[in-house]
Design an enzyme around this catalytic site. Structure first.
Site, PDB file in Angstrom:
ATOM      1  N   GLN A 150       0.890  -1.169   0.000  1.00 36.78           N
ATOM      2  CA  GLN A 150       0.000   0.000   0.000  1.00 36.78           C
ATOM      3  C   GLN A 150       0.923   1.213   0.000  1.00 36.78           C
ATOM      4  O   GLN A 150       1.481   1.570   1.033  1.00 36.78           O
ATOM      5  CB  GLN A 150      -0.927  -0.017   1.221  1.00 36.78           C
ATOM      6  N   GLY A 279     -10.574   0.876   2.329  1.00 31.82           N
ATOM      7  CA  GLY A 279     -11.681   0.296   1.585  1.00 31.82           C
ATOM      8  C   GLY A 279     -11.183  -0.138   0.219  1.00 31.82           C
ATOM      9  O   GLY A 279     -11.379  -1.267  -0.214  1.00 31.82           O
ATOM     10  N   GLY A 280     -10.518   0.787  -0.445  1.00 31.87           N
ATOM     11  CA  GLY A 280      -9.999   0.483  -1.769  1.00 31.87           C
ATOM     12  C   GLY A 280      -8.804   1.346  -2.094  1.00 31.87           C
ATOM     13  O   GLY A 280      -8.590   2.387  -1.465  1.00 31.87           O
ATOM     14  N   MET A 281      -8.015   0.880  -3.057  1.00 31.52           N
ATOM     15  CA  MET A 281      -6.866   1.654  -3.522  1.00 31.52           C
ATOM     16  C   MET A 281      -6.809   1.512  -5.037  1.00 31.52           C
ATOM     17  O   MET A 281      -6.820   0.405  -5.569  1.00 31.52           O
ATOM     18  CB  MET A 281      -5.574   1.132  -2.856  1.00 31.52           C
ATOM     19  N   GLU A 282      -6.705   2.680  -5.690  1.00 30.79           N
ATOM     20  CA  GLU A 282      -6.880   2.761  -7.134  1.00 30.79           C
ATOM     21  C   GLU A 282      -5.646   2.375  -7.944  1.00 30.79           C
ATOM     22  O   GLU A 282      -5.314   3.049  -8.913  1.00 30.79           O
ATOM     23  CB  GLU A 282      -7.315   4.183  -7.489  1.00 30.79           C
ATOM     24  N   ASN A 283      -4.940   1.312  -7.569  1.00 32.05           N
ATOM     25  CA  ASN A 283      -3.752   0.940  -8.325  1.00 32.05           C
ATOM     26  C   ASN A 283      -4.135   0.711  -9.793  1.00 32.05           C
ATOM     27  O   ASN A 283      -5.107   0.021 -10.076  1.00 32.05           O
ATOM     28  CB  ASN A 283      -3.121  -0.293  -7.688  1.00 32.05           C
ATOM     29  N   HIS A 306     -15.831   4.404  -7.094  1.00 34.52           N
ATOM     30  CA  HIS A 306     -14.831   5.368  -6.631  1.00 34.52           C
ATOM     31  C   HIS A 306     -13.441   5.024  -7.175  1.00 34.52           C
ATOM     32  O   HIS A 306     -12.786   5.867  -7.801  1.00 34.52           O
ATOM     33  CB  HIS A 306     -14.823   5.400  -5.100  1.00 34.52           C
ATOM     34  N   GLU A 307     -13.002   3.800  -6.949  1.00 37.42           N
ATOM     35  CA  GLU A 307     -11.635   3.441  -7.382  1.00 37.42           C
ATOM     36  C   GLU A 307     -11.525   3.477  -8.905  1.00 37.42           C
ATOM     37  O   GLU A 307     -10.497   3.885  -9.450  1.00 37.42           O
ATOM     38  CB  GLU A 307     -11.228   2.071  -6.826  1.00 37.42           C
ATOM     39  N   HIS A 310     -10.964   6.959 -10.217  1.00 35.57           N
ATOM     40  CA  HIS A 310      -9.574   7.414 -10.116  1.00 35.57           C
ATOM     41  C   HIS A 310      -8.779   7.156 -11.402  1.00 35.57           C
ATOM     42  O   HIS A 310      -7.736   7.770 -11.614  1.00 35.57           O
ATOM     43  CB  HIS A 310      -8.862   6.710  -8.958  1.00 35.57           C
ATOM     44  N   GLU A 329      -9.112  13.207  -4.653  1.00 35.65           N
ATOM     45  CA  GLU A 329     -10.247  12.599  -3.948  1.00 35.65           C
ATOM     46  C   GLU A 329     -11.575  13.354  -4.101  1.00 35.65           C
ATOM     47  O   GLU A 329     -12.629  12.739  -4.142  1.00 35.65           O
ATOM     48  CB  GLU A 329      -9.905  12.395  -2.472  1.00 35.65           C
ATOM     49  N   ASP A 384      -0.763  11.301   5.299  1.00 33.88           N
ATOM     50  CA  ASP A 384      -1.932  10.464   5.614  1.00 33.88           C
ATOM     51  C   ASP A 384      -2.885  11.184   6.574  1.00 33.88           C
ATOM     52  O   ASP A 384      -4.073  10.883   6.606  1.00 33.88           O
ATOM     53  CB  ASP A 384      -1.507   9.115   6.214  1.00 33.88           C
ATOM     54  N   TYR A 392     -12.381  14.857   0.294  1.00 33.33           N
ATOM     55  CA  TYR A 392     -13.386  14.025  -0.366  1.00 33.33           C
ATOM     56  C   TYR A 392     -14.707  14.766  -0.546  1.00 33.33           C
ATOM     57  O   TYR A 392     -15.183  14.984  -1.658  1.00 33.33           O
ATOM     58  CB  TYR A 392     -13.658  12.762   0.468  1.00 33.33           C
ATOM     59  N   ARG A 581      -9.862  -2.893   8.437  1.00 37.28           N
ATOM     60  CA  ARG A 581     -10.111  -1.660   7.684  1.00 37.28           C
ATOM     61  C   ARG A 581     -10.159  -0.490   8.663  1.00 37.28           C
ATOM     62  O   ARG A 581     -11.031  -0.428   9.546  1.00 37.28           O
ATOM     63  CB  ARG A 581     -11.425  -1.796   6.923  1.00 37.28           C
ATOM     64  N   LYS A 583     -10.992   2.617   8.608  1.00 42.09           N
ATOM     65  CA  LYS A 583     -12.195   3.436   8.704  1.00 42.09           C
ATOM     66  C   LYS A 583     -13.203   2.845   9.701  1.00 42.09           C
ATOM     67  O   LYS A 583     -13.983   3.576  10.302  1.00 42.09           O
ATOM     68  CB  LYS A 583     -12.820   3.539   7.313  1.00 42.09           C
TER      69      LYS A 583
HETATM   70  N1  BES Z   1      -6.734   6.650  -2.648  1.00 46.65           N
HETATM   71  C1  BES Z   1      -7.638   6.348  -1.612  1.00 46.65           C
HETATM   72  C2  BES Z   1      -7.028   5.594  -0.478  1.00 46.65           C
HETATM   73  C3  BES Z   1      -5.912   6.327   0.251  1.00 46.65           C
HETATM   74  C4  BES Z   1      -6.012   7.668   0.542  1.00 46.65           C
HETATM   75  C5  BES Z   1      -4.804   5.635   0.653  1.00 46.65           C
HETATM   76  C6  BES Z   1      -4.966   8.315   1.200  1.00 46.65           C
HETATM   77  C7  BES Z   1      -3.775   6.278   1.313  1.00 46.65           C
HETATM   78  C8  BES Z   1      -3.856   7.640   1.578  1.00 46.65           C
HETATM   79  C9  BES Z   1      -8.836   5.556  -2.123  1.00 46.65           C
HETATM   80  O1  BES Z   1      -9.240   5.900  -3.403  1.00 46.65           O
HETATM   81  C10 BES Z   1     -10.000   5.858  -1.222  1.00 46.65           C
HETATM   82  O2  BES Z   1     -10.395   6.979  -1.172  1.00 46.65           O
HETATM   83  N2  BES Z   1     -10.525   4.848  -0.530  1.00 46.65           N
HETATM   84  C11 BES Z   1     -11.649   4.988   0.381  1.00 46.65           C
HETATM   85  C12 BES Z   1     -12.901   4.438  -0.233  1.00 46.65           C
HETATM   86  C13 BES Z   1     -13.765   5.423  -0.925  1.00 46.65           C
HETATM   87  C14 BES Z   1     -15.049   4.754  -1.376  1.00 46.65           C
HETATM   88  C15 BES Z   1     -14.045   6.670  -0.155  1.00 46.65           C
HETATM   89  C16 BES Z   1     -11.385   4.147   1.606  1.00 46.65           C
HETATM   90  O3  BES Z   1     -10.448   3.351   1.595  1.00 46.65           O
HETATM   91  O4  BES Z   1     -12.141   4.263   2.561  1.00 46.65           O
HETATM   92 ZN    ZN Z   2     -10.083   7.783  -3.505  1.00 47.98          ZN
END
Ligand code: BES
Ligand code: ZN
Length: 631
Positions: A150, A279-283, A306-307, A310, A329, A384, A392, A581, A583
């Protein structure tokens, strides 16, 4: 003459923008030496929890004298070689500087005249912040270990020595050797075909920022969804994942219609083990996703929207520094809702936007003014930390304001040209604003006067004329909640069988507000049974403690802690022990820690769960809880 002075003005503006774009989260000096391409070669050593191998960097030099400065964190550098012809390498000199807690340590490599390639032989440390090494017990299959990376925001440097700034874009290749029975996947094209032999090759031909370099290794299976989309997951998860995510192609098509072609070839999704901290990462080409979106009814696939979004906002047009994170974001959150509207209809969009606005208002109530600004100042801080609802939700609301002001058709055209104009570039907030003025605001100053750009970007809070997304469906949910809270109806009479996940989330939040007397027009607490009794009523009617929907379960467990609803205690513990996770788990620990007994419980659970969490989650929760040593 006028032309000359115009040129000077343009030059000065460009200079100011470049200076502004200074990325204080990287030691790199891309204006003198810029990495263009990276060739990676690793052995994945599960028993040592180490990646060992080399990174060969190809550089462009505008300064013949400057050394190459790279970002590293806890890397063991074995030796460095340089090459002038690109193929023959000679021993080089390097110096690893002192390590900063947030930034890591600069690696300075002396560049001989005309040297264009640098090879660094190194290995990672077992505690690398960008890697998580899972024991077999932490996977679904329980038989094989698992590794995933990550890199966002600045964790790529903990597994690759590179210029770890989103302003520096590179193409890359990789060769990865793993145990024979495991599969390696990356955010790149797989060149090794379908053979599963422990030796894999990858290539990413489009220039991407370092935070999008990604790798995962495990007992993975692949299921195609359509010609260009598919899913990777552990064998026992793959069927459920493929079912849940089979609207992916529809989403890609909807996004292409709005914002132009998908430019990355394939779009696959990797469903990770539950310790994935996000939740997700837009690799690129391969979104990484938490298994907690597999609700069984596609109700949490907004995360895929969302991903996927990106792929335009973020991966194609990238924030140049982490101060500009909202360009990634905020745009993506706005796009996400447009995709949901296209695929699932307007009511779904309204619900998601209303939930988002609520999150935003809650966040604003607790944040410092300086952290409510889109163009955030993160100097001296971990990027971070900038990942709040501000980039967002405030970002998305700003774009919605532009959409509502200039009209959807006009704004859609603007965004499409924006993505094309800056494709494969990293840009700053200033560059976006200049482009916005030139291509949208200036053509209609009367309309532009209604959107206070400066206030949106540089002031705390939400500007007065901002849109207020509402959902008629949520209005109906509130009616039901009020009727139940005022004892007019029993829980059984609430027509919840037809509710979507979003309606459930709104109901629970509204009820909690009412418990705390924050909701308008709800009966006063005195006229109701105590909250644990009300919680029990809901639970016996709807079995919320046992909900398999991670978002609903999370909301319910948070309420359970707050309202001291003890029958949920065991579930709180199980949730914290099995899901990583951030969040979800961070707020649950924070809520527990608000009382002395709760704090003790939090520390007791955390002591056992901590070894299974990702370093990123551990860092946050360590700082929040500050559990006594030995706990
Ligand atoms: N790029 C982010 C994840 C991220 C942000 C990783 C900052 C490290 C530092 C990803 O696109 C994201 O926003 N994920 C959200 C889910 C989204 C539906 C809001 C998450 O992981 O909660
Ligand atoms: Zn995002």
């Amino acid at each position: 003459m006028i032309y000359r002075s115009l040129l000077t003005i343009v030059a000065v503006i460009t200079l100011v923008m470049t200076v502004n774009a200074q990325d204080y989260h990287s030691y790199a000096n891309p204006s003198g030496v810029r990495v263009r391409h990276v060739d990676l070669d690793w052995d994945v050593l599960f028993d040592q929890k180490v990646l060992k191998g080399s990174a060969t960097l190809t550089v462009d030099r505008t300064s013949p004298t400057e050394p190459l400065i790279l970002d590293t964190r806890e890397l063991k550098i074995e030796k460095v070689e340089t090459s002038t012809d690109g193929t023959r390498f000679e021993a080089g000199t390097f110096k690893l500087g002192v390590s900063d807690k947030i930034l890591g340590a600069p690696l300075t490599v002396t560049l001989p005249t005309r040297a264009t390639r640098v090879r660094i032989h190194y290995s990672t440390s077992p505690g690398a912040s960008g890697l998580q090494w899972l024991d077999a017990a932490q996977t679904a299959g329980k038989k094989d270990p698992f590794l995933f990376t990550q890199s966002e925001a600045i964790h790529a440097r903990s597994w690759i020595p590179l210029q770890d700034s989103p302003a520096v874009r590179v193409t890359y290749t990789a060769r990865v050797r793993t145990p024979r029975n495991l599969l390696a996947v990356m955010s790149a094209e797989n060149l090794s075909g379908t053979a599963r032999d422990g030796d894999y090759s990858f290539r990413m031909r489009q220039p991407i920022p370092s935070y999008l370099i990604a790798l995962a290794v495990g007992d993975l299976r692949f299921r195609p969804l359509t010609r260009r989309t598919g899913v990777y997951a552990e064998p026992s998860v793959i069927a459920k994942a493929a079912r849940e995510l089979n609207d992916t192609e529809k989403m890609v098509v909807a996004t292409e219609r709005l914002y132009g072609p998908y430019r990355w070839g394939r779009y696959d999704i990797l469903v990770l083990p539950p310790s994935f901290p996000y939740g997700g990462m837009e690799n690129p080409r391969l979104t990484f996703a938490t298994p907690t979106i597999l609700a069984g009814d596609k109700s949490l696939v907004s995360l895929i929207a969302h991903e996927l979004a990106h792929s335009w906002s973020g991966n194609l047009v990238t924030n140049a520094t982490w101060r500009d994170f909202w360009l990634n974001e905020g745009f993506t959150t706005y796009l996400e809702r447009r995709i949901l509207e296209a695929v699932y209809g307007r009511p779904r969009e309204e619900m998601e936007a209303a939930l988002g606005l609520r999150d935003l208002n809650e966040e604003i109530a607790s944040l410092d003014d300086r952290d409510e600004i889109l163009h955030l100042d993160l100097k001296g801080r971990d990027p971070d930390d900038g990942s709040t609802d501000i980039p967002y939700e405030k970002g998305a609301l700003f774009l919605r304001h532009l959409e509502e002001t200039f009209g959807r058709a006009r704004f859609d055209r603007f965004l499409k040209t924006y993505f094309n104009h800056f494709a494969f570039q990293s840009i700053t907030t200033d560059q976006f604003v200049a482009y916005l003025r030139q291509n949208l605001l200036n053509e209609n100053p009367a309309l532009a006067a209604n959107v206070p750009i400066e206030e949106w970007i540089n002031q705390p809070g939400i500007p007065a004329g901002a849109p207020k997304p509402t959902s008629p469906a949520f209005g109906r949910v509130e009616e039901q909640a009020k009727n139940w809270l005022s004892r007019k109806i029993s829980p059984k009479q609430i027509p919840a069988a037809k509710w979507t996940t979003q309606e459930w989330l709104h109901f629970l939040r509204y009820v909690q507000d009412a418990f705390e007397s924050k909701a308008a027009n709800t009966p006063t607490p005195g006229s109701r049974p105590p909250t644990p009794a009300l919680m029990a009523e809901l639970d016996s009617a709807f079995h919320l403690t046992r909900s398999g929907n991670s978002e609903i379960a999370f909301q319910w467990l948070l309420m359970s802690i707050r309202n001291r609803y003890e029958p949920a205690n065991a579930r709180v513990e199980e949730f914290l022990m099995t899901i990583g996770r951030r969040k979800f788990i961070r707020p649950l620990y924070q809520e527990l820690a608000k009382t002395p007994e709760g704090k003790e419980r939090a520390c007791e659970i955390y002591r056992r769960a901590r070894p299974t969490y990702h370093p990123i989650a551990v860092a946050s929760i360590d700082a929040d809880l500050k559990c006594p040593a030995g706990n």
